[in-house]
Scaffold this active site. Structure first.
Site, PDB file in Angstrom:
ATOM      1  N   CYS A 105       6.233 -39.444 -30.710  1.00  0.00           N
ATOM      2  CA  CYS A 105       5.466 -39.012 -30.242  1.00  0.00           C
ATOM      3  C   CYS A 105       4.405 -39.300 -29.815  1.00  0.00           C
ATOM      4  O   CYS A 105       3.820 -39.631 -31.040  1.00  0.00           O
ATOM      5  CB  CYS A 105       5.658 -37.210 -29.737  1.00  0.00           C
ATOM      6  N   GLY A 132       6.345 -42.317 -26.069  1.00  0.00           N
ATOM      7  CA  GLY A 132       7.477 -41.544 -25.426  1.00  0.00           C
ATOM      8  C   GLY A 132       7.605 -41.316 -23.723  1.00  0.00           C
ATOM      9  O   GLY A 132       6.404 -41.716 -24.077  1.00  0.00           O
ATOM     10  N   ASN A 162       3.821 -34.298 -33.491  1.00  0.00           N
ATOM     11  CA  ASN A 162       4.246 -35.393 -33.439  1.00  0.00           C
ATOM     12  C   ASN A 162       4.694 -35.452 -34.729  1.00  0.00           C
ATOM     13  O   ASN A 162       3.889 -35.142 -36.152  1.00  0.00           O
ATOM     14  CB  ASN A 162       3.416 -36.754 -33.439  1.00  0.00           C
ATOM     15  N   GLY A 163       5.967 -35.846 -35.497  1.00  0.00           N
ATOM     16  CA  GLY A 163       6.162 -36.014 -36.488  1.00  0.00           C
ATOM     17  C   GLY A 163       8.125 -35.374 -36.797  1.00  0.00           C
ATOM     18  O   GLY A 163       8.012 -34.732 -35.573  1.00  0.00           O
ATOM     19  N   TYR A 207       5.709 -51.815 -35.392  1.00  0.00           N
ATOM     20  CA  TYR A 207       6.309 -51.870 -34.343  1.00  0.00           C
ATOM     21  C   TYR A 207       5.290 -50.604 -33.433  1.00  0.00           C
ATOM     22  O   TYR A 207       5.382 -51.166 -32.634  1.00  0.00           O
ATOM     23  CB  TYR A 207       7.159 -51.419 -33.942  1.00  0.00           C
TER      24      TYR A 207
HETATM   25  P1  AMP Z   1      18.707 -52.874 -32.439  1.00  0.00           P
HETATM   26  O1  AMP Z   1      18.988 -53.914 -30.834  1.00  0.00           O
HETATM   27  O2  AMP Z   1      19.429 -51.837 -32.003  1.00  0.00           O
HETATM   28  O3  AMP Z   1      18.609 -54.725 -33.772  1.00  0.00           O
HETATM   29  O4  AMP Z   1      17.212 -53.098 -31.937  1.00  0.00           O
HETATM   30  C1  AMP Z   1      15.853 -53.547 -32.546  1.00  0.00           C
HETATM   31  C2  AMP Z   1      14.952 -54.043 -30.887  1.00  0.00           C
HETATM   32  O5  AMP Z   1      14.652 -52.370 -31.083  1.00  0.00           O
HETATM   33  C3  AMP Z   1      13.633 -54.030 -31.898  1.00  0.00           C
HETATM   34  O6  AMP Z   1      13.745 -55.420 -31.130  1.00  0.00           O
HETATM   35  C4  AMP Z   1      13.019 -53.309 -31.812  1.00  0.00           C
HETATM   36  O7  AMP Z   1      11.723 -54.751 -31.061  1.00  0.00           O
HETATM   37  C5  AMP Z   1      13.244 -52.258 -31.139  1.00  0.00           C
HETATM   38  N1  AMP Z   1      12.905 -51.156 -32.359  1.00  0.00           N
HETATM   39  C6  AMP Z   1      13.359 -51.380 -33.296  1.00  0.00           C
HETATM   40  N2  AMP Z   1      12.776 -49.204 -33.659  1.00  0.00           N
HETATM   41  C7  AMP Z   1      12.733 -48.871 -32.585  1.00  0.00           C
HETATM   42  C8  AMP Z   1      12.288 -47.891 -32.488  1.00  0.00           C
HETATM   43  N3  AMP Z   1      12.466 -46.947 -33.685  1.00  0.00           N
HETATM   44  N4  AMP Z   1      12.029 -47.085 -31.721  1.00  0.00           N
HETATM   45  C9  AMP Z   1      12.486 -48.027 -30.781  1.00  0.00           C
HETATM   46  N5  AMP Z   1      12.353 -49.111 -30.345  1.00  0.00           N
HETATM   47  C10 AMP Z   1      12.613 -49.650 -31.199  1.00  0.00           C
END
Ligand code: AMP
Length: 493
Positions: A2, A28, A102-103, A243
């Protein structure tokens, strides 16, 4: 995950909070809310929407006052409903109170059970409400004292803002999992999850709150306190750098952009590839791809473009929506890709579904080879501190080798940065001040380690039931054979 924003001592508190939340929207997208304080009364507006849609000019005009807190949310603990939207807003015997958190609190369920046994009635299923009940039940004489008593009982991750009729209190958990910065806008104090929110409103970054610090702001000024016991080690979230945070933010004292570029340089050293060009999965892969290109000498180009009119697809709670979203979000640039051996850089692989679709998309657009490079190590463990990662069963790297994942995503090769390389890139070669549990399984809190042990026990039990030594593979979407490109078929054979 968040985003939180707070301001004290400005005529345009609600409007500035609205702008600050805009800058934090990437943290978020399910709900947005603002609570303001004006002449002894708190005012609140929350909505299940993006910031731009959550507040009309009339809504903002109904939020008077010179102090405010705001929140953007996506759910990690508690469902995606308006009752869980923040800032939470209550009246209790001590007055009115708004809370933006947040957390994730790792002992929230245990505390909730205890509070309910003592008669507490919870209005939401968000872990943050536990803080309100602890504050309301505290016998400490001052509000600041009540907050400190409550914080002493919770464990886990919090960067949290409390607004009352008379005070704004900001606190960061002793591990420092989530970021929180303090800024100055002329005479006003500003607090925000990330420095990019200060930049937007032209506030000056004063400093990051220290792990375990509690800052109290009222009409007498600002005071800083360190009432919480220091943990054995810090736990700043490394995934924020990988990320989550915006690249123009300064996070944990370092530029996110520079750190990501360094991850890319390191990745190029550790995982070289013979290729004609380097492309990024936009937006999160861009700085690392630039770093990879710089270190490898392979030219960088734009092979994928992102539509900015869809939200972060991963954040949508339903798997079916996310799958559809990848196609909505990214399109290949055929003119760049045709006939080229491509290195494609992304920040992480979680379930593997995104990478698989991207690799297919690149081949269909004419790439002759696709070498996938990931600027974080394999994600093997769930986060209990506020990042929305699925259970271990769904994390492809929890049960599959890099070669197996390469086959699943149909890449010609796959390479991850090492944990040591990532630690070096964030400027913490010993890995002692960051939490990297999602990659290492080394959780910085006791409860994290307990949950890990429980999840390993469940896996062992499942293996016994299956009568096999293999962990069940993650649920993968069946592939219609007709759309599989030749190379992918070869890789699967
Ligand atoms: P996946 O298709 O499940 O392997 O999702 C991987 C993609 O989701 C990557 O391109 C990351 O940029 C993104 N990603 C990884 N972790 C998160 C997260 N916690 N929240 C949102 N996006 C994420």
């Amino acid at each position: 995950m968040c985003g939180v924003f707070g301001i004290w001592g400005h005529e345009e508190a609600a409007n500035l909070t609205y702008l600050g939340l805009h800058a934090l929207q990437h943290r978020g997208q399910e709900s947005a809310g603002i609570v303001t304080s004006h002449q002894g009364t708190l005012y609140s507006h929350r909505q299940m929407a993006l910031v731009a849609d959550a507040f009309s000019a009339e809504d903002l005009a109904k939020l008077p006052g010179t102090s405010a807190i705001g929140h953007v949310r996506y759910s990690t603990a508690g469902g995606s409903y308006l009752k869980n939207a923040q800032p939470l807003f209550v009246s209790y015997q001590g007055g009115q109170l708004g809370v933006a958190h947040n957390g994730n609190l790792v002992n929230a369920q245990a505390l909730k059970d205890e509070l309910e046994q003592n008669g507490a009635i919870f209005q939401s299923d968000s872990d943050s409400e536990v803080l309100i009940h602890l504050i309301a039940r505290s016998k400490a004489p001052s509000f600041h004292g009540r907050v400190v008593e409550a914080l002493k009982r919770v464990e886990g991750a919090y960067s949290v803002l409390f607004l009352t009729q008379k005070q704004l209190i900001a606190a960061r958990d002793p591990h420092g999992f989530r970021p929180l910065v303090l800024g100055r806008l002329r005479g006003a104090w500003v607090l925000a999850s990330e420095s990019c929110a200060l930049d937007l409103i032209e506030a000056e970054l004063v400093r990051e709150l220290e792990p375990g610090e509690v800052v109290v702001i009222d009409d007498t000024g600002l005071s800083s306190h360190k009432p919480l016991p220091a943990p054995k080690r810090l736990g700043r979230c490394i995934f924020e750098h990988v990320y989550f945070a915006r690249p123009d933010s300064v996070l944990f004292g370092t530029s996110v952009y520079e750190v990501r570029k360094q991850m890319g340089r390191q990745l190029a050293k550790e995982q070289p590839a013979q290729a004609d060009l380097v492309i990024a999965v936009p937006d999160s892969g861009v700085p690392a791809a630039i770093g990879y290109s710089q270190a490898s000498g392979i030219p960088y180009d734009v092979g994928l473009v992102r539509s900015h009119y869809v939200g972060r697809t991963f954040i949508e709670p339903q798997q079916s929506i996310r799958h559809f979203g990848v196609k909505l979000k990214l399109s290949p640039v055929r003119q760049v890709l045709r006939g080229k051996r491509v290195v494609v850089v992304d920040d992480s692989i979680v379930r593997g579904t995104t990478s698989r679709k991207i690799v297919k998309m690149l081949r269909a657009a004419g790439a002759t080879e696709v070498h996938l490079r990931i600027s974080s190590p394999p994600t093997k463990w769930p986060c209990y501190y506020g990042i929305d990662t699925p259970s271990r069963q769904e994390l492809i790297a929890a049960s599959h080798s890099t070669e197996e994942i390469a086959r699943y995503v149909t890449a010609d090769s796959l390479g991850y940065i090492s944990l040591e390389g990532l630690n070096a890139a964030v400027g913490d070669p010993s890995g002692e001040t960051y939490c990297n549990a999602c990659f290492s399984g080394d959780y910085p809190t006791g409860i994290g380690m307990e949950r890990k042990a429980e999840s390993l026990q469940r896996e062992t039990a499942a293996k016994v039931v299956n009568g096999t030594n293999e962990v069940a593979p993650p649920a993968v979407e069946p592939e219609p054979p007709a759309v599989l490109p030749l190379t992918a078929k070869r890789a699967q054979a």
